[in-house]
Scaffold this active site. Structure first.
Site, PDB file in Angstrom:
ATOM      1  N   LYS A  15     -13.202  18.775  31.696  1.00 54.80           N
ATOM      2  CA  LYS A  15     -14.668  18.857  31.693  1.00 54.80           C
ATOM      3  C   LYS A  15     -15.242  18.602  30.296  1.00 54.80           C
ATOM      4  CE  LYS A  15     -14.847  23.120  33.291  1.00 54.80           C
ATOM      5  NZ  LYS A  15     -13.445  23.521  33.553  1.00 54.80           N
ATOM      6  N   ARG A  90     -20.208  29.315  37.059  1.00 56.80           N
ATOM      7  CA  ARG A  90     -18.821  29.660  37.354  1.00 56.80           C
ATOM      8  C   ARG A  90     -18.735  30.642  38.510  1.00 56.80           C
ATOM      9  NH1 ARG A  90     -16.696  28.464  31.987  1.00 56.80           N
ATOM     10  NH2 ARG A  90     -14.429  28.509  31.963  1.00 56.80           N
ATOM     11  N   ARG A 127      -2.409  21.999  24.945  1.00 58.97           N
ATOM     12  CA  ARG A 127      -3.745  21.672  24.420  1.00 58.97           C
ATOM     13  C   ARG A 127      -3.941  22.229  23.013  1.00 58.97           C
ATOM     14  NH1 ARG A 127      -9.368  22.781  27.504  1.00 58.97           N
ATOM     15  NH2 ARG A 127      -8.815  24.994  27.463  1.00 58.97           N
ATOM     16  N   ARG A 154      -5.855  26.951  21.293  1.00 58.43           N
ATOM     17  CA  ARG A 154      -7.003  27.780  21.646  1.00 58.43           C
ATOM     18  C   ARG A 154      -6.498  29.166  22.029  1.00 58.43           C
ATOM     19  NH1 ARG A 154     -11.667  25.951  25.912  1.00 58.43           N
ATOM     20  NH2 ARG A 154     -11.261  27.935  26.920  1.00 58.43           N
ATOM     21  N   ARG A 165      -6.859  33.008  34.001  1.00 58.09           N
ATOM     22  CA  ARG A 165      -8.040  32.129  34.110  1.00 58.09           C
ATOM     23  C   ARG A 165      -8.000  31.351  35.430  1.00 58.09           C
ATOM     24  NH1 ARG A 165      -7.558  28.857  28.934  1.00 58.09           N
ATOM     25  NH2 ARG A 165      -9.451  27.784  29.545  1.00 58.09           N
TER      26      ARG A 165
HETATM   27  P1  AMP Z   1     -14.565  27.459  28.669  1.00 65.11           P
HETATM   28  O1  AMP Z   1     -14.585  26.929  27.268  1.00 65.11           O
HETATM   29  O2  AMP Z   1     -15.605  26.854  29.549  1.00 65.11           O
HETATM   30  O3  AMP Z   1     -13.188  27.418  29.270  1.00 65.11           O
HETATM   31  O4  AMP Z   1     -14.961  29.020  28.554  1.00 65.11           O
HETATM   32  C1  AMP Z   1     -14.160  29.926  27.809  1.00 65.11           C
HETATM   33  C2  AMP Z   1     -14.440  31.359  28.257  1.00 65.11           C
HETATM   34  O5  AMP Z   1     -15.831  31.668  28.042  1.00 65.11           O
HETATM   35  C3  AMP Z   1     -14.215  31.637  29.739  1.00 65.11           C
HETATM   36  O6  AMP Z   1     -12.854  31.906  30.034  1.00 65.11           O
HETATM   37  C4  AMP Z   1     -15.116  32.863  29.935  1.00 65.11           C
HETATM   38  O7  AMP Z   1     -14.524  34.032  29.384  1.00 65.11           O
HETATM   39  C5  AMP Z   1     -16.328  32.516  29.075  1.00 65.11           C
HETATM   40  N1  AMP Z   1     -17.363  31.775  29.858  1.00 65.11           N
HETATM   41  C6  AMP Z   1     -17.763  30.480  29.670  1.00 65.11           C
HETATM   42  N2  AMP Z   1     -18.704  30.121  30.570  1.00 65.11           N
HETATM   43  C7  AMP Z   1     -18.908  31.200  31.355  1.00 65.11           C
HETATM   44  C8  AMP Z   1     -19.726  31.456  32.490  1.00 65.11           C
HETATM   45  N3  AMP Z   1     -20.537  30.506  33.002  1.00 65.11           N
HETATM   46  N4  AMP Z   1     -19.664  32.690  33.074  1.00 65.11           N
HETATM   47  C9  AMP Z   1     -18.862  33.650  32.574  1.00 65.11           C
HETATM   48  N5  AMP Z   1     -18.048  33.473  31.512  1.00 65.11           N
HETATM   49  C10 AMP Z   1     -18.049  32.271  30.897  1.00 65.11           C
END
Ligand code: AMP
Length: 210
Positions: A15, A90, A127, A154, A165
């Site tokens: 994404k 999400r 990654r 990360r 996750r």
């Molecule tokens: P990402 O970079 O999109 O994988 O997001 C990393 C982390 O941020 C996720 O594992 C969640 O802990 C938090 N996070 C990001 N977007 C959301 C969302 N829309 N709702 C809840 N938690 C989020």
């Protein structure tokens, strides 16, 4: 013409990588809630500690908190000609909130990047992300392609956290496929290919639907 894109798909589906290409193509802001949260944690805002603990475990920030962040971000004038949401919604309540936010705007175009769980685990294990600009890199050399910054793993890509996750994705996020699936602007994209091929497919699908 206004273009409001939502990127769906499991962690590691690409994404963020795709969003970085597409924002250049259509000149719309790339809004990554994960990146906004990581910035907030770094900046040590009052919410930072709580948010950091949740993110490190692979769990989700509350719908209420993250929705407030997105409402605020979508009120900025740079979203007038559209936006590219990466990581939001999400959950079903977040999707319902987003539908309310875009009343009177162009319909959401949903890009659902499909990838098997085995491939997700394989990708996330290798990654790296740029410590300077946050760009993703999988199996690449020591420096970031975009800015030359150092690449680091990360924090939430460790194996046990990845499995959590994925569980969170299955339970909370996957239901969005049914939520959006019947809309004429829902596009399913095979994510198990080279990034440039995925980008080309997304562009074709979006041009068809806008
Ligand atoms: P990402 O970079 O999109 O994988 O997001 C990393 C982390 O941020 C996720 O594992 C969640 O802990 C938090 N996070 C990001 N977007 C959301 C969302 N829309 N709702 C809840 N938690 C989020």
């Amino acid at each position: 013409m206004e273009l409001n894109l939502v990127m769906l798909g499991p962690p590691g589906a690409g994404k963020g990588t795709q969003a970085r290409q597409l924002r250049r193509k259509w000149n719309i802001p790339h809004i990554s809630t994960g990146a906004m949260l990581r910035d907030a944690v770094q900046a040590g805002t009052p919410l930072a500690r709580q948010v950091a603990v949740i993110m490190e475990s692979g769990g989700l920030i509350s719908d209420e908190v993250i929705t407030r962040v997105v409402i605020e971000r979508l009120s900025h004038p740079d979203t007038k000609s559209g936006f590219l949401l990466d990581g939001y919604p999400r959950t079903i309540p977040q999707a319902e909130s987003l539908d309310r936010m875009v009343v009177g705007r162009a319909p959401l175009v949903i890009i659902d990047i499909v990838l098997s769980e085995a491939e997700v685990v394989r990708r996330l294990a290798s990654r790296m992300v740029c410590a300077e600009c946050g760009a993703n890199a999988i199996g690449e050399g020591p420096a970031c392609h975009d800015c030359g910054g150092p690449l680091v793993p990360r924090a939430d890509d460790r194996e046990l956290i990845v499995l959590n996750r994925l569980k969170v994705y299955r339970e909370q996020t996957e239901p969005l496929i049914s939520y959006y699936g019947s809309r004429p602007t829902y596009c399913r994209i095979d994510g198990a290919r080279l990034p440039d091929d995925v980008t080309a497919d997304i562009i074709k699908a979006v041009e068809r639907h806008r």
